[in-house]
Design a protein around this motif. Structure first.
Motif, PDB file in Angstrom:
ATOM      1  N   ARG A   1       7.702  13.788   3.855  1.00 32.12           N
ATOM      2  CA  ARG A   1       8.256  14.747   3.897  1.00 32.12           C
ATOM      3  C   ARG A   1       8.388  15.796   4.945  1.00 32.12           C
ATOM      4  NH1 ARG A   1       9.317  18.904  -2.091  1.00 32.12           N
ATOM      5  NH2 ARG A   1      11.135  19.088  -1.495  1.00 32.12           N
ATOM      6  N   SER A   2       9.190  16.591   5.003  1.00 35.12           N
ATOM      7  CA  SER A   2       9.358  17.714   6.366  1.00 35.12           C
ATOM      8  C   SER A   2       8.169  16.830   7.462  1.00 35.12           C
ATOM      9  CB  SER A   2       8.533  18.715   6.065  1.00 35.12           C
ATOM     10  OG  SER A   2       9.830  19.476   4.708  1.00 35.12           O
ATOM     11  N   ALA A   3       7.859  15.494   7.735  1.00 35.81           N
ATOM     12  CA  ALA A   3       7.175  15.131   8.264  1.00 35.81           C
ATOM     13  C   ALA A   3       7.237  13.698   9.839  1.00 35.81           C
ATOM     14  CB  ALA A   3       6.009  15.135   7.972  1.00 35.81           C
ATOM     15  N   PHE A   4       8.454  13.445   9.780  1.00 37.24           N
ATOM     16  CA  PHE A   4       9.255  12.289  10.206  1.00 37.24           C
ATOM     17  C   PHE A   4       8.288  12.115  11.522  1.00 37.24           C
ATOM     18  CE2 PHE A   4      11.745   9.445  12.523  1.00 37.24           C
ATOM     19  CZ  PHE A   4      11.810   8.356  11.702  1.00 37.24           C
ATOM     20  N   TRP A   5       8.324  12.765  12.228  1.00 40.19           N
ATOM     21  CA  TRP A   5       7.718  13.016  13.604  1.00 40.19           C
ATOM     22  C   TRP A   5       6.434  12.985  13.607  1.00 40.19           C
ATOM     23  CZ3 TRP A   5      11.415   9.608  16.680  1.00 40.19           C
ATOM     24  CH2 TRP A   5      12.464  10.601  16.686  1.00 40.19           C
ATOM     25  N   GLU A   6       6.066  13.363  13.202  1.00 42.94           N
ATOM     26  CA  GLU A   6       4.542  13.296  12.917  1.00 42.94           C
ATOM     27  C   GLU A   6       4.143  12.415  12.243  1.00 42.94           C
ATOM     28  OE1 GLU A   6       5.984  17.450  12.421  1.00 42.94           O
ATOM     29  OE2 GLU A   6       6.359  15.538  11.795  1.00 42.94           O
ATOM     30  N   THR A   7       4.800  11.647  11.737  1.00 44.73           N
ATOM     31  CA  THR A   7       4.558   9.887  10.869  1.00 44.73           C
ATOM     32  C   THR A   7       4.888   9.024  11.694  1.00 44.73           C
ATOM     33  OG1 THR A   7       5.156  10.953   8.039  1.00 44.73           O
ATOM     34  CG2 THR A   7       4.807   8.321   9.278  1.00 44.73           C
ATOM     35  N   VAL A   8       5.696   8.774  12.675  1.00 44.26           N
ATOM     36  CA  VAL A   8       6.270   7.991  13.728  1.00 44.26           C
ATOM     37  C   VAL A   8       5.411   8.087  14.478  1.00 44.26           C
ATOM     38  CG1 VAL A   8       7.476   7.532  15.631  1.00 44.26           C
ATOM     39  CG2 VAL A   8       8.357   8.476  13.087  1.00 44.26           C
ATOM     40  N   LYS A   9       4.418   9.190  14.712  1.00 42.60           N
ATOM     41  CA  LYS A   9       3.756   9.269  15.963  1.00 42.60           C
ATOM     42  C   LYS A   9       2.469   8.721  15.518  1.00 42.60           C
ATOM     43  CE  LYS A   9       0.711  12.798  18.867  1.00 42.60           C
ATOM     44  NZ  LYS A   9      -0.192  11.323  18.897  1.00 42.60           N
ATOM     45  N   LEU A  10       1.443   9.198  14.150  1.00 44.34           N
ATOM     46  CA  LEU A  10       0.465   8.058  13.546  1.00 44.34           C
ATOM     47  C   LEU A  10       1.220   6.397  13.887  1.00 44.34           C
ATOM     48  CD1 LEU A  10       0.137  10.690  10.892  1.00 44.34           C
ATOM     49  CD2 LEU A  10      -1.294  10.314  12.970  1.00 44.34           C
ATOM     50  N   ILE A  11       1.798   5.895  12.989  1.00 45.63           N
ATOM     51  CA  ILE A  11       2.157   4.859  13.551  1.00 45.63           C
ATOM     52  C   ILE A  11       2.020   4.316  15.020  1.00 45.63           C
ATOM     53  CG2 ILE A  11       4.197   2.972  12.725  1.00 45.63           C
ATOM     54  CD1 ILE A  11       5.605   4.646  10.796  1.00 45.63           C
ATOM     55  N   GLU A  12       2.648   4.867  15.828  1.00 47.38           N
ATOM     56  CA  GLU A  12       2.634   4.023  17.193  1.00 47.38           C
ATOM     57  C   GLU A  12       1.083   4.809  17.713  1.00 47.38           C
ATOM     58  OE1 GLU A  12       7.084   5.605  18.272  1.00 47.38           O
ATOM     59  OE2 GLU A  12       5.693   7.146  18.954  1.00 47.38           O
ATOM     60  N   ASP A  13       0.196   5.382  16.780  1.00 48.62           N
ATOM     61  CA  ASP A  13      -0.766   5.262  17.529  1.00 48.62           C
ATOM     62  C   ASP A  13      -1.970   4.195  17.165  1.00 48.62           C
ATOM     63  OD1 ASP A  13      -0.478   7.432  18.820  1.00 48.62           O
ATOM     64  OD2 ASP A  13      -1.081   9.144  17.148  1.00 48.62           O
ATOM     65  N   PHE A  14      -1.159   3.888  15.730  1.00 49.13           N
ATOM     66  CA  PHE A  14      -2.156   2.518  15.243  1.00 49.13           C
ATOM     67  C   PHE A  14      -1.280   1.083  16.050  1.00 49.13           C
ATOM     68  CE2 PHE A  14      -2.110  -0.444  11.245  1.00 49.13           C
ATOM     69  CZ  PHE A  14      -3.205  -0.144  11.636  1.00 49.13           C
ATOM     70  N   GLY A  15      -0.378   1.641  16.061  1.00 49.57           N
ATOM     71  CA  GLY A  15      -0.203   0.078  17.709  1.00 49.57           C
ATOM     72  C   GLY A  15      -0.827  -1.198  16.876  1.00 49.57           C
ATOM     73  N   ASP A  16       0.176  -0.905  15.972  1.00 51.22           N
ATOM     74  CA  ASP A  16       0.124  -2.067  15.177  1.00 51.22           C
ATOM     75  C   ASP A  16       1.655  -3.211  15.215  1.00 51.22           C
ATOM     76  OD1 ASP A  16       0.131  -4.552  14.126  1.00 51.22           O
ATOM     77  OD2 ASP A  16      -2.059  -4.775  13.011  1.00 51.22           O
TER      78      ASP A  16
ATOM     79  N   VAL B   1       0.947  -0.805   0.058  1.00 53.20           N
ATOM     80  CA  VAL B   1      -0.234   0.213   0.222  1.00 53.20           C
ATOM     81  C   VAL B   1       0.959   1.279   0.201  1.00 53.20           C
ATOM     82  CG1 VAL B   1      -1.807   1.418   1.249  1.00 53.20           C
ATOM     83  CG2 VAL B   1      -2.093  -1.360   1.156  1.00 53.20           C
ATOM     84  N   GLY B   2       0.737   1.863  -1.200  1.00 50.55           N
ATOM     85  CA  GLY B   2       1.779   3.642  -1.729  1.00 50.55           C
ATOM     86  C   GLY B   2       1.796   3.877  -2.574  1.00 50.55           C
ATOM     87  N   GLU B   3       2.147   5.474  -2.723  1.00 51.50           N
ATOM     88  CA  GLU B   3       3.038   6.096  -1.030  1.00 51.50           C
ATOM     89  C   GLU B   3       1.765   6.630  -0.661  1.00 51.50           C
ATOM     90  OE1 GLU B   3       5.761   9.132  -2.371  1.00 51.50           O
ATOM     91  OE2 GLU B   3       5.692   8.534  -4.104  1.00 51.50           O
ATOM     92  N   ILE B   4       2.234   6.239   1.059  1.00 50.45           N
ATOM     93  CA  ILE B   4       1.222   6.807   1.911  1.00 50.45           C
ATOM     94  C   ILE B   4       1.884   7.715   2.561  1.00 50.45           C
ATOM     95  CG2 ILE B   4      -0.361   5.176   1.320  1.00 50.45           C
ATOM     96  CD1 ILE B   4      -0.001   3.805   3.775  1.00 50.45           C
ATOM     97  N   GLY B   5       1.559   8.820   3.625  1.00 53.76           N
ATOM     98  CA  GLY B   5       2.228   9.333   4.684  1.00 53.76           C
ATOM     99  C   GLY B   5       1.673  10.707   4.674  1.00 53.76           C
ATOM    100  N   ILE B   6       2.277  11.310   5.143  1.00 54.39           N
ATOM    101  CA  ILE B   6       2.177  13.045   5.585  1.00 54.39           C
ATOM    102  C   ILE B   6       3.117  13.738   4.539  1.00 54.39           C
ATOM    103  CG2 ILE B   6       2.073  14.844   7.334  1.00 54.39           C
ATOM    104  CD1 ILE B   6      -0.106  12.499   7.557  1.00 54.39           C
ATOM    105  N   ASP B   7       2.839  14.676   4.358  1.00 54.66           N
ATOM    106  CA  ASP B   7       3.619  15.807   3.151  1.00 54.66           C
ATOM    107  C   ASP B   7       3.365  17.279   3.541  1.00 54.66           C
ATOM    108  OD1 ASP B   7       4.845  17.725   2.112  1.00 54.66           O
ATOM    109  OD2 ASP B   7       6.024  15.595   0.093  1.00 54.66           O
ATOM    110  N   LEU B   8       4.348  17.780   5.167  1.00 61.36           N
ATOM    111  CA  LEU B   8       3.744  19.593   5.389  1.00 61.36           C
ATOM    112  C   LEU B   8       4.862  20.005   4.654  1.00 61.36           C
ATOM    113  CD1 LEU B   8       3.350  18.808   9.162  1.00 61.36           C
ATOM    114  CD2 LEU B   8       2.079  18.268   7.187  1.00 61.36           C
ATOM    115  N   PHE B   9       5.652  19.941   3.842  1.00 58.75           N
ATOM    116  CA  PHE B   9       7.001  20.657   3.543  1.00 58.75           C
ATOM    117  C   PHE B   9       6.406  22.092   2.325  1.00 58.75           C
ATOM    118  CE2 PHE B   9       9.520  21.597  -0.411  1.00 58.75           C
ATOM    119  CZ  PHE B   9      11.137  22.578   0.175  1.00 58.75           C
ATOM    120  N   TRP B  10       5.533  21.713   1.293  1.00 55.27           N
ATOM    121  CA  TRP B  10       4.821  22.673   0.498  1.00 55.27           C
ATOM    122  C   TRP B  10       2.914  23.504   1.199  1.00 55.27           C
ATOM    123  CZ3 TRP B  10       7.522  23.809  -3.104  1.00 55.27           C
ATOM    124  CH2 TRP B  10       8.249  23.656  -3.605  1.00 55.27           C
TER     125      TRP B  10
END
Length: 264
Positions: free
Chosen positions: A130-145, A90-99
């Protein structure tokens, strides 16, 4: 070698797509993994998957910069395709806070929903952060799987960020930025075990030196492999073999494309 992330369906290749692919096969690329962007890129991607079975392998997903007001309609299309075709991820997915952060909340919802789809179908995820590494990490941790895995595509972060991604069970997709003089990866890759890395170009974007600023293409992954070899003080052959093996491990055991870990 395996190219783990390339938009080879892009209009940038309209005039010479066959020649570009021929150069890739001649360079020793056995597989090209194709990330999706939104509903407009599916047809071109699937045509390539049909033309090159076992070589051009598609993913399905909604890219964060394509998340708008209608993102739920886009996710419905992703979900429908997952029910009828054996995608590799499943991709590409995620968070982009650059633009633009206008649709940040929608990006987060779309990411978490697609994580759920990935687990439902026992697939890995290809992450754009992009410009959202730790924000993405938090979501992965919140997802909790803990079984959620995949690639942080186009990884350009710090050693701390690399270690965090690895701790979460993800691989790092290394591309042309590794060759940039001020790309920063020279301070990271020497300290990361090779088994956590896979190679990519993100074609047609982010061409490596000496092609920086020009259109990228899959065959240039050879330059990325050489740069990683230099940084790791080993041979390009060793980089190719190890990253290929790591990439193939991501593919599901009951792989629909008949690929096996020793196929390279």
């Amino acid at each position: 070698m395996i190219e783990t992330h390339a938009h080879i369906y892009s209009d940038d290749y309209t005039d010479d797509r066959n020649a570009m692919l021929s150069r890739a096969w001649e360079a020793g690329i056995e597989q090209i993994w194709m990330p999706n962007c939104d509903h407009t890129t599916i047809d071109g991607m699937m045509q390539l998957a049909e033309r090159f079975p076992g070589q051009c392998l598609p993913m399905i997903g909604l890219h964060p910069t394509y998340v708008k007001e209608d993102f739920e309609n886009e996710l419905a299309i992703v979900e429908a395709w997952l029910d009828k075709y054996p995608f590799i991820a499943v991709g590409e997915i995620g968070i982009d806070l650059f633009w633009d952060v206008t649709f940040r909340e929608q990006q987060e919802k779309a990411f978490l929903y697609q994580c759920k789809l990935a687990r439902k179908h026992d697939l890995w995820i290809d992450i754009h952060s992009r410009s959202a590494f730790w924000e993405t990490v938090k979501l992965i941790e919140d997802f909790g799987d803990s079984k959620l895995t995949g690639i942080f595509h186009c990884f350009t972060g710090t050693l701390e960020e690399a270690q965090k991604a690895i701790e979460l069970g993800f691989k790092l997709g290394i591309g042309g930025v590794a060759t940039f003089k001020n790309g920063g990866l020279d301070k990271v890759l020497p300290f990361v075990d090779l088994e956590h890395l896979v190679l990519e170009t993100d074609s047609p974007y982010l061409a490596p030196i000496p092609y920086r600023g020009k259109r990228n293409e899959v065959a240039y992954i050879d330059l990325v492999a050489q740069r990683v070899a230099d940084l790791k003080q080993t041979t390009k052959a060793h980089i190719m073999e190890t990253t290929t093996r790591t990439a193939l491990r991501l593919l599901t055991k009951n792989n629909p494309h008949g690929l096996h870990e020793n196929s390279h």
